[in-house]
Design a protein around this motif. Structure first.
Motif, PDB file in Angstrom:
ATOM      1  N   LYS A  51       0.815  -1.216   0.000  1.00 48.64           N
ATOM      2  CA  LYS A  51       0.000   0.000   0.000  1.00 48.64           C
ATOM      3  C   LYS A  51       0.847   1.264   0.000  1.00 48.64           C
ATOM      4  CE  LYS A  51      -3.456  -2.526   2.689  1.00 48.64           C
ATOM      5  NZ  LYS A  51      -4.118  -2.661   4.007  1.00 48.64           N
ATOM      6  N   ILE A  52       2.059   1.175   0.563  1.00 47.63           N
ATOM      7  CA  ILE A  52       2.903   2.357   0.711  1.00 47.63           C
ATOM      8  C   ILE A  52       3.795   2.584  -0.504  1.00 47.63           C
ATOM      9  CG2 ILE A  52       4.812   3.349   2.055  1.00 47.63           C
ATOM     10  CD1 ILE A  52       3.641   1.862   4.485  1.00 47.63           C
ATOM     11  N   THR A 116       7.597   7.802   0.700  1.00 46.23           N
ATOM     12  CA  THR A 116       6.668   6.828   0.131  1.00 46.23           C
ATOM     13  C   THR A 116       6.427   7.106  -1.354  1.00 46.23           C
ATOM     14  OG1 THR A 116       4.752   8.181   0.666  1.00 46.23           O
ATOM     15  CG2 THR A 116       5.522   6.642   2.364  1.00 46.23           C
ATOM     16  N   ASP A 190      -5.324   1.536  11.454  1.00 46.14           N
ATOM     17  CA  ASP A 190      -4.764   1.321  10.120  1.00 46.14           C
ATOM     18  C   ASP A 190      -4.179   2.609   9.557  1.00 46.14           C
ATOM     19  OD1 ASP A 190      -5.457  -1.318  10.222  1.00 46.14           O
ATOM     20  OD2 ASP A 190      -7.257  -1.124   8.972  1.00 46.14           O
ATOM     21  N   GLU A 191      -4.847   3.710   9.800  1.00 43.48           N
ATOM     22  CA  GLU A 191      -4.368   5.008   9.298  1.00 43.48           C
ATOM     23  C   GLU A 191      -3.035   5.383   9.942  1.00 43.48           C
ATOM     24  OE1 GLU A 191      -5.765   9.715   9.124  1.00 43.48           O
ATOM     25  OE2 GLU A 191      -7.156   8.163   9.820  1.00 43.48           O
ATOM     26  N   GLN A 192      -2.928   5.197  11.247  1.00 44.38           N
ATOM     27  CA  GLN A 192      -1.664   5.504  11.943  1.00 44.38           C
ATOM     28  C   GLN A 192      -0.538   4.583  11.480  1.00 44.38           C
ATOM     29  OE1 GLN A 192      -3.264   4.969  15.915  1.00 44.38           O
ATOM     30  NE2 GLN A 192      -3.124   7.165  16.351  1.00 44.38           N
ATOM     31  N   LEU A 194      -0.191   3.106   8.572  1.00 49.93           N
ATOM     32  CA  LEU A 194       0.236   3.421   7.213  1.00 49.93           C
ATOM     33  C   LEU A 194       0.921   4.773   7.103  1.00 49.93           C
ATOM     34  CD1 LEU A 194      -2.843   2.074   5.201  1.00 49.93           C
ATOM     35  CD2 LEU A 194      -0.561   1.087   5.286  1.00 49.93           C
ATOM     36  N   SER A 195       0.583   5.699   7.984  1.00 48.00           N
ATOM     37  CA  SER A 195       1.155   7.047   7.868  1.00 48.00           C
ATOM     38  C   SER A 195       2.533   7.145   8.520  1.00 48.00           C
ATOM     39  CB  SER A 195       0.202   8.087   8.475  1.00 48.00           C
ATOM     40  OG  SER A 195      -0.002   7.820   9.868  1.00 48.00           O
ATOM     41  N   TRP A 196       2.697   6.566   9.712  1.00 49.62           N
ATOM     42  CA  TRP A 196       3.993   6.677  10.398  1.00 49.62           C
ATOM     43  C   TRP A 196       4.365   5.454  11.239  1.00 49.62           C
ATOM     44  CZ3 TRP A 196       3.384   6.186  15.646  1.00 49.62           C
ATOM     45  CH2 TRP A 196       2.125   6.502  16.180  1.00 49.62           C
ATOM     46  N   TRP A 198       4.517   2.258  10.670  1.00 42.78           N
ATOM     47  CA  TRP A 198       5.350   1.219  10.057  1.00 42.78           C
ATOM     48  C   TRP A 198       6.831   1.551  10.141  1.00 42.78           C
ATOM     49  CZ3 TRP A 198       8.661   2.178   5.996  1.00 42.78           C
ATOM     50  CH2 TRP A 198       8.502   3.392   5.323  1.00 42.78           C
ATOM     51  N   ARG A 199       7.157   2.831  10.320  1.00 44.60           N
ATOM     52  CA  ARG A 199       8.560   3.253  10.367  1.00 44.60           C
ATOM     53  C   ARG A 199       9.238   2.897  11.694  1.00 44.60           C
ATOM     54  NH1 ARG A 199       9.580   6.833   6.180  1.00 44.60           N
ATOM     55  NH2 ARG A 199       7.745   7.776   5.202  1.00 44.60           N
TER      56      ARG A 199
END
Length: 460
Positions: A51-52, A116, A190-192, A194-196, A198-199
């Motif tokens: 997705k990213i 991304t 899910d939003e959190q 995908l936005s940051w 996963w880092r």
């Protein structure tokens, strides 16, 4: 070449208990980082990377592309095994292990700061693949180098026990990465994620890297490397230089190293590795998917079994290492492979019985006997099979070639055979075949317990 090119007589390179402890922690930490980095990446590839980094394609194609970036790391591992293995045999174990840990740690950390696809377009997945290649290139020699260093550091009577500590790093890294992702999935939306979110796992690995780099910077070189008769001023003599010395002193240990047969020990080591890695691919990879998709059992049951089995491995691994020191490598190999072969069909009967407790118990036992136990024994035995002049290179190649071949082919064959037969028995049969390969290899190998690791030639 002049006469003074021959290595001067060497005394025993003494190491203190503190030095041994540093080497042990360094080996464990490096292997933990290797498996943590790869597990972090594999989970991210399965969960968020499609997705990213590949959002403009269908979800299925995005997942394939994300997993392909995971796969390129294994190609890089083989290249790293060749390059760094030769370098480690030529200029020393310590220097190479410093490079590999830095490459692995830096590339993993940088994945955590990548822009991304939404920010920079196609350049994002290109950078991801580049960092994955660097990560794999360093990892290709990490576990072989750590094993070589620790085996060459260890006191001879406790060599198997000490060398097994490297194997504990595999459990530590895999469990740490899985725990980090489980925590993120549990607390973030899910939003959190995908936005940051996963880092975070990639960035947190930076702390571990700093400690590992500091530790290896302060680690003394392998005493076996320093004692090698072909080392002059910290660098191995070339083959031409060795031949010149051998002509002057035909009965020297250098001449013996040149005269040995090539390849026999490597093929035996490849067989030892192939069987263990094949069992690992079946138990830790294929069975987890088979249980969820074919048996329609909650996937968490199988993954829990792997976690529990890995935790038990913290006891199994050093015990097997100690048993190898006590009774020899070959008898323990015979026992573990025979037990795996005998347990193969009962294990699959328990897995397919419909009883979750029986399934969990079967996988825990199978993992510890046929995978982790053999892994603990493999580390010291493979290192002892090789002579000191090419130990790092041959060990790295045997581990990578055997591992890639077995884990790439095994799950695919198992999926094909189970689909063709509509039954689970091919899985048990493959476990028997893989274990038989290791059993035959152990039978062909000499007993290596107590072998002089300074000798330049292979054990057979």
């Amino acid at each position: 070449m002049t006469n003074n090119a021959e290595a001067p007589p060497k005394g025993v390179a003494e190491r203190t208990t503190r030095d041994l402890a540093k080497a042990a922690i360094s080996g464990w930490l490096g292997t933990a980082m290797e498996f943590m980095d790869f597990q972090l990446y594999s989970l991210a590839a399965a969960i968020v990377f499609n997705k990213i980094f590949f959002p403009d394609v269908s979800p299925a194609i995005g997942l394939i592309a994300a997993m392909a970036t995971y796969g390129v790391g294994y190609v890089a591992r083989l290249a790293g095994a060749i390059v760094f293995g030769r370098m480690g045999d030529r200029i020393g174990r310590k220097k190479v292990l410093f490079i590999t840990i830095t490459m692995m740690g830096a590339s993993t950390t940088l994945i955590g700061v990548l822009p991304t696809y939404a920010a920079i377009g196609i350049l994002a997945p290109i950078l991801l693949v580049a960092l994955r290649l660097i990560q794999g290139f360093g990892a290709g020699a990490e576990i072989a180098g750590a094993t070589t260093m620790l085996v060459e550091y260890a006191p001879t009577p406790r060599r198997g026990l000490v060398a097994s500590l490297v194997c504990l790093g595999t459990n530590s890294g895999t469990l740490a990465a899985s725990a980090l992702w489980a925590l993120l999935l549990g607390v973030l939306s899910d939003e959190q994620l995908l936005s940051w979110g996963w880092r975070l796992p990639f960035l947190l690995s930076f702390v571990l890297m700093i400690f590992a780099v500091w530790l290896r910077r302060n680690l003394k070189e392998s005493p076996v490397f320093e004692e090698r008769p072909d080392i002059v001023d910290g660098v191995a003599l070339s083959r031409d230089e060795l031949e010149a010395v051998a002509q002057e002193k035909p009965e020297s240990v250098l001449e013996a190293g040149l005269r040995q047969r090539k390849g026999t020990a490597f093929l035996v080591a490849l067989g030892l590795r192939f069987g263990q890695a094949g069992n690992s691919g079946l138990v830790q990879t294929f069975l987890v998917g088979y249980i969820a998709t074919t048996l329609m059992v909650d996937r968490s049951i199988a993954t829990d079994a792997i976690v529990y089995g890995s935790l038990l491995g913290f006891a199994t691994i050093p015990v097997v290492g100690w048993l190898g020191d006590r009774f020899g490598r070959r008898p323990i190999y015979f026992a573990l492979t025979a037990l795996t072969m005998v347990f193969a069909f009962p294990m699959l009967l328990m897995v397919t019985s419909g009883n979750n407790a029986g399934l969990l118990l079967a996988m825990v036992i199978g993992l510890n006997i046929g995978v982790l136990g053999l892994f603990a024994l493999e580390s010291v035995t493979m290192a002892e099979l090789f002579g000191s002049r090419t130990r790092f290179t041959q060990l790295a190649l045997a581990k990578e070639i055997g591992g890639i071949a077995a884990t790439a082919v095994g799950p695919l064959l198992a999926a094909t055979f189970t689909a063709m037969t509509g039954s689970w028995w091919p899985i048990a049969a493959m476990l028997i075949v893989y274990s038989l390969i290791t059993l035959i290899s152990a039978a062909l190998a000499p007993e290596t317990r107590g072998r002089d690791l300074v000798r330049l030639e292979d054990a057979l």
